[in-house]
Write a protein that holds these residues in place. Structure first.
Motif, PDB file in Angstrom:
ATOM      1  N   ASP A 297      48.537  39.790  33.362  1.00  0.00           N
ATOM      2  CA  ASP A 297      47.776  38.632  32.901  1.00  0.00           C
ATOM      3  C   ASP A 297      46.402  38.540  33.564  1.00  0.00           C
ATOM      4  O   ASP A 297      45.730  37.519  33.466  1.00  0.00           O
ATOM      5  N   ARG A 298      46.001  39.584  34.272  1.00  0.00           N
ATOM      6  CA  ARG A 298      44.671  39.686  34.882  1.00  0.00           C
ATOM      7  C   ARG A 298      44.373  38.566  35.879  1.00  0.00           C
ATOM      8  O   ARG A 298      43.222  38.170  36.065  1.00  0.00           O
ATOM      9  N   LYS A 299      45.407  38.080  36.560  1.00  0.00           N
ATOM     10  CA  LYS A 299      45.204  37.036  37.562  1.00  0.00           C
ATOM     11  C   LYS A 299      44.464  37.544  38.792  1.00  0.00           C
ATOM     12  O   LYS A 299      43.979  36.745  39.596  1.00  0.00           O
ATOM     13  N   TRP A 300      44.384  38.854  38.961  1.00  0.00           N
ATOM     14  CA  TRP A 300      43.753  39.418  40.146  1.00  0.00           C
ATOM     15  C   TRP A 300      42.320  39.870  39.866  1.00  0.00           C
ATOM     16  O   TRP A 300      41.787  40.722  40.550  1.00  0.00           O
ATOM     17  N   GLU A 301      41.679  39.254  38.873  1.00  0.00           N
ATOM     18  CA  GLU A 301      40.317  39.663  38.541  1.00  0.00           C
ATOM     19  C   GLU A 301      39.374  39.510  39.728  1.00  0.00           C
ATOM     20  O   GLU A 301      38.508  40.371  39.953  1.00  0.00           O
ATOM     21  N   ASP A 302      39.530  38.432  40.497  1.00  0.00           N
ATOM     22  CA  ASP A 302      38.622  38.248  41.626  1.00  0.00           C
ATOM     23  C   ASP A 302      38.856  39.300  42.711  1.00  0.00           C
ATOM     24  O   ASP A 302      37.908  39.740  43.374  1.00  0.00           O
ATOM     25  N   VAL A 303      40.101  39.735  42.901  1.00  0.00           N
ATOM     26  CA  VAL A 303      40.378  40.791  43.878  1.00  0.00           C
ATOM     27  C   VAL A 303      39.742  42.103  43.428  1.00  0.00           C
ATOM     28  O   VAL A 303      39.129  42.824  44.232  1.00  0.00           O
ATOM     29  N   ILE A 304      39.870  42.419  42.149  1.00  0.00           N
ATOM     30  CA  ILE A 304      39.274  43.653  41.629  1.00  0.00           C
ATOM     31  C   ILE A 304      37.759  43.618  41.806  1.00  0.00           C
ATOM     32  O   ILE A 304      37.142  44.595  42.260  1.00  0.00           O
ATOM     33  N   ALA A 305      37.142  42.491  41.474  1.00  0.00           N
ATOM     34  CA  ALA A 305      35.688  42.363  41.642  1.00  0.00           C
ATOM     35  C   ALA A 305      35.302  42.480  43.114  1.00  0.00           C
ATOM     36  O   ALA A 305      34.310  43.133  43.467  1.00  0.00           O
ATOM     37  N   HIS A 306      36.068  41.845  43.988  1.00  0.00           N
ATOM     38  CA  HIS A 306      35.790  41.880  45.423  1.00  0.00           C
ATOM     39  C   HIS A 306      35.810  43.316  45.954  1.00  0.00           C
ATOM     40  O   HIS A 306      34.884  43.748  46.650  1.00  0.00           O
ATOM     41  N   SER A 321      29.043  47.575  63.730  1.00  0.00           N
ATOM     42  CA  SER A 321      30.257  47.303  64.491  1.00  0.00           C
ATOM     43  C   SER A 321      30.996  46.188  63.776  1.00  0.00           C
ATOM     44  O   SER A 321      30.436  45.464  62.950  1.00  0.00           O
ATOM     45  N   PHE A 322      32.265  46.015  64.115  1.00  0.00           N
ATOM     46  CA  PHE A 322      33.070  45.015  63.424  1.00  0.00           C
ATOM     47  C   PHE A 322      32.632  43.591  63.730  1.00  0.00           C
ATOM     48  O   PHE A 322      33.025  42.667  63.021  1.00  0.00           O
ATOM     49  N   ALA A 323      31.816  43.396  64.767  1.00  0.00           N
ATOM     50  CA  ALA A 323      31.272  42.061  65.025  1.00  0.00           C
ATOM     51  C   ALA A 323      30.474  41.549  63.832  1.00  0.00           C
ATOM     52  O   ALA A 323      30.368  40.337  63.615  1.00  0.00           O
ATOM     53  N   HIS A 324      29.938  42.457  63.040  1.00  0.00           N
ATOM     54  CA  HIS A 324      29.120  42.099  61.878  1.00  0.00           C
ATOM     55  C   HIS A 324      29.898  42.309  60.569  1.00  0.00           C
ATOM     56  O   HIS A 324      29.317  42.629  59.539  1.00  0.00           O
ATOM     57  N   LEU A 325      31.213  42.104  60.644  1.00  0.00           N
ATOM     58  CA  LEU A 325      32.070  42.336  59.478  1.00  0.00           C
ATOM     59  C   LEU A 325      31.635  41.534  58.257  1.00  0.00           C
ATOM     60  O   LEU A 325      31.854  41.947  57.121  1.00  0.00           O
ATOM     61  N   TRP A 326      31.003  40.389  58.470  1.00  0.00           N
ATOM     62  CA  TRP A 326      30.596  39.559  57.333  1.00  0.00           C
ATOM     63  C   TRP A 326      29.663  40.313  56.395  1.00  0.00           C
ATOM     64  O   TRP A 326      29.594  39.985  55.200  1.00  0.00           O
ATOM     65  N   LEU A 327      28.947  41.319  56.916  1.00  0.00           N
ATOM     66  CA  LEU A 327      28.073  42.118  56.055  1.00  0.00           C
ATOM     67  C   LEU A 327      28.871  42.917  55.029  1.00  0.00           C
ATOM     68  O   LEU A 327      28.312  43.391  54.036  1.00  0.00           O
ATOM     69  N   SER A 328      30.169  43.078  55.270  1.00  0.00           N
ATOM     70  CA  SER A 328      31.069  43.633  54.262  1.00  0.00           C
ATOM     71  C   SER A 328      31.766  42.523  53.490  1.00  0.00           C
ATOM     72  O   SER A 328      31.625  42.395  52.271  1.00  0.00           O
ATOM     73  N   GLU A 329      32.505  41.689  54.225  1.00  0.00           N
ATOM     74  CA  GLU A 329      33.393  40.730  53.562  1.00  0.00           C
ATOM     75  C   GLU A 329      32.648  39.531  52.970  1.00  0.00           C
ATOM     76  O   GLU A 329      33.013  39.039  51.903  1.00  0.00           O
ATOM     77  N   GLY A 330      31.619  39.050  53.653  1.00  0.00           N
ATOM     78  CA  GLY A 330      30.833  37.963  53.078  1.00  0.00           C
ATOM     79  C   GLY A 330      30.105  38.402  51.830  1.00  0.00           C
ATOM     80  O   GLY A 330      30.016  37.655  50.844  1.00  0.00           O
ATOM     81  N   PHE A 331      29.574  39.641  51.863  1.00  0.00           N
ATOM     82  CA  PHE A 331      28.899  40.175  50.683  1.00  0.00           C
ATOM     83  C   PHE A 331      29.867  40.323  49.521  1.00  0.00           C
ATOM     84  O   PHE A 331      29.547  39.935  48.383  1.00  0.00           O
ATOM     85  N   ALA A 332      31.048  40.895  49.764  1.00  0.00           N
ATOM     86  CA  ALA A 332      32.009  41.078  48.678  1.00  0.00           C
ATOM     87  C   ALA A 332      32.467  39.735  48.134  1.00  0.00           C
ATOM     88  O   ALA A 332      32.671  39.577  46.920  1.00  0.00           O
ATOM     89  N   THR A 333      32.625  38.748  49.015  1.00  0.00           N
ATOM     90  CA  THR A 333      33.042  37.413  48.576  1.00  0.00           C
ATOM     91  C   THR A 333      31.989  36.785  47.683  1.00  0.00           C
ATOM     92  O   THR A 333      32.302  36.268  46.587  1.00  0.00           O
TER      93      THR A 333
END
Length: 529
Positions: A297-306, A321-333
């Motif tokens: 039912d495509r409920k995971w569309e946001d995960v696929i986009a992320h 370094s992982f201290a700046h992880l937001w540059l990965s996860e904040g961007f994907a979000t």
């Protein structure tokens, strides 16, 4: 990656060292043998290593034996003038004479053992045996010898020998897949030997996203894939109908981000149903999703986009370094939110931002950490600071500089750091250059300071109009707050510039109706009474 909620506190990982590298791996060539008779793997790693400075000794990461699990090194070869020993979770090399800066040497490591982590050998939800790498943040060295840190990128290849019933997926391009036949015994009876699959990735990547997956798969390449970029689904055969439908969202998402950011950076994109401990893991060109992502039912569309957004940010342009992880996860979000805005409209964006804001406000009640966080508990970084607050920072930067400048910042940052690594101040420098504005205060208050602004409002109306007093409780931020009100039967929007502990906004006239604070969810703050 997309978190499973229990992970934030369920696993403690040792931090990768933040000091300058003493080695720079140029290329890995891994030979792996997988078996159904046991969980033991046999491996051979050939590594071409550049030495940036004169070196008398160096180390590679590989988890040593601990009880029945861990890796035992059986042979080290190639470079002649060396001594080696396996010590704890390291392979330590010493040279008879120092290696000069700029020299390259090739090292061979043979090893065997049962991975305690990193390569997940288990059964899927249908009871079938599977093998899936799951390296983030620094778990690759549980099953491959490597320099297991996000700022050492290398090209690589996997040559995997596995029982012929399995298909093997990995990063990059398929070089060869071969089942050899051999004569057995005097009768010349022909038997199938294990399948040998060879994948090669010519894009330099960090170990956190170098993977293999081996399972029984149904595979489909989508007809609407971008030109020259085959986008495919790899799902369990029992789930093929639902999985092909769910993952068919991927081609259009790739096209959207390719236009918004830059061309897709890899030669293919496989979307793989797997046994990852995360909801999704952004392995470059071979994304691994949790088994339950296949719903029909495509409920995971946001995960696929992320996870697809991560192909640009996190994989190609990585944090130093992982201290700046937001540059990965904040961007994907936030890029996921932009995708939803484009596909479903501004109201969809607002609702997602409001949900993200709630998660941030809940998180900061118990956290005293800023977004840029040097904690050694790497799994604890999978929190609302790195994801939702990081996304909100990008949203507020967009409000600060405007849509056109914001997209230019995203493009310029990616183009400068693709294939490399960056930290938060590098993004700040790009943003200031593109917008021609000083943004140090913005980055300082949102990323290097814990918490969020706490605003209290006092509203008064009389025959002269409306007076709104805004108080900042606690630390003072520089903010732009939008308000909506009705004057003479017409709605108006005003931006209130807040720079101190108390700010007053006035509007004369016949102000009627409800005063709406932050009508479009443009500012991250907590409203207090």
């Amino acid at each position: 990656m997309f978190r499973k909620l229990f992970l934030a506190t369920s696993f403690v990982a040792a931090a990768a060292a933040a000091q300058a590298q003493d080695i720079d791996v140029q290329h890995y060539r891994f030979h792996l043998k997988l078996s159904d008779s046991s969980d033991r793997i046999e491996g051979e790693a050939r590594m071409e290593i550049l030495f940036p400075k004169e070196t008398s000794a160096f180390s590679l990461d590989l988890v040593g034996p601990k009880g029945s699990k861990g890796m035992t090194v059986t042979e080290v070869g190639s470079y002649a003038n060396q001594k080696w020993r396996q010590e704890g979770d390291k392979i330590r090399f010493e040279f008879d004479a120092p290696v000069n800066a700029g020299q390259k040497h090739t090292f061979l490591v043979k090893y065997r053992g049962i991975p305690a982590d990193g390569l997940i050998i288990s059964k899927n939800k249908h009871g079938e045996r599977t093998f899936f790498a799951d390296n983030w943040p620094n778990r690759a060295h549980h099953w491959i010898p490597c320099n297991d840190r996000p700022d050492d990128k290398a090209t690589f290849e996997f040559i995997v020998t596995a029982p012929s019933k399995y298909q093997v997926i990995s990063n990059g391009e398929l070089v060869n897949r071969e089942i050899k036949m051999t004569a057995n015994g005097p009768s010349g009876h022909v038997e199938l030997t294990p399948l040998v699959t060879h994948w090669r990735c010519d894009v330099a990547l960090p170990t956190k996203v170098m993977v293999i997956g081996a399972a029984r798969f149904a595979v489909k390449t989508f007809a609407d894939s971008p030109a020259g970029i085959p986008v495919s689904a790899w799902v369990y055969p029992q789930d093929s109908t639902k999985g092909f439908y769910d993952y068919a969202l991927a081609p259009s998402i790739v096209k959207f981000f390719s236009e918004y950011i830059a061309p897709f950076p890899y030669s293919k994109l496989a979307n793989v149903q797997s046994k990852t401990i995360f909801g999704g893991m952004e392995n470059a060109s071979a994304i691994f999703y949790a088994e339950e992502s296949v719903t029909g039912d495509r409920k995971w569309e946001d995960v696929i986009a992320h996870e697809i957004a991560h192909q640009w940010f996190g994989d190609m342009a990585s944090e130093k370094s992982f201290a700046h992880l937001w540059l990965s996860e904040g961007f994907a979000t936030y890029l996921t939110n932009i995708y939803f805005e484009k596909k479903y409209g501004a109201d969809a964006l607002r609702k997602r931002l409001e949900a993200d804001r709630k998660q941030v406000l809940d998180f900061v009640k118990s956290s005293k950490s800023p977004v840029v966080d040097s904690t050694s508990n790497l799994m604890s970084l999978l929190n609302a600071n790195s994801y939702q607050k990081g996304g909100w920072v990008l949203h507020m930067l967009r409000q600060e500089v405007g849509d056109a400048a914001f997209q230019k910042i995203i493009k310029a940052y990616y183009n400068k750091y693709k294939g490399g690594n960056a930290e938060t101040r590098d993004l700040q420098a790009i943003a200031e250059s593109v917008s021609s504005r000083e943004l140090g205060y913005f980055f300082d208050q949102w990323l290097y300071r814990p918490g969020v602004p706490r605003l209290r409002f006092e509203e008064k109306r009389d025959e002269d109009g409306l007076k709104l007093k805004i108080y900042q409780e606690g630390l003072v931020y520089r903010l732009n707050l939008e308000v909506e009100l009705e004057v003479g039967g017409r709605k108006e929007r005003h931006v209130v510039r807040i720079t101190g502990p108390e700010t007053e906004f006035k509007r004369k006239g016949n102000v009627t109706g409800k005063l709406v604070i932050d009508p479009d969810a443009s500012l991250l703050f907590e409203q207090v009474k």
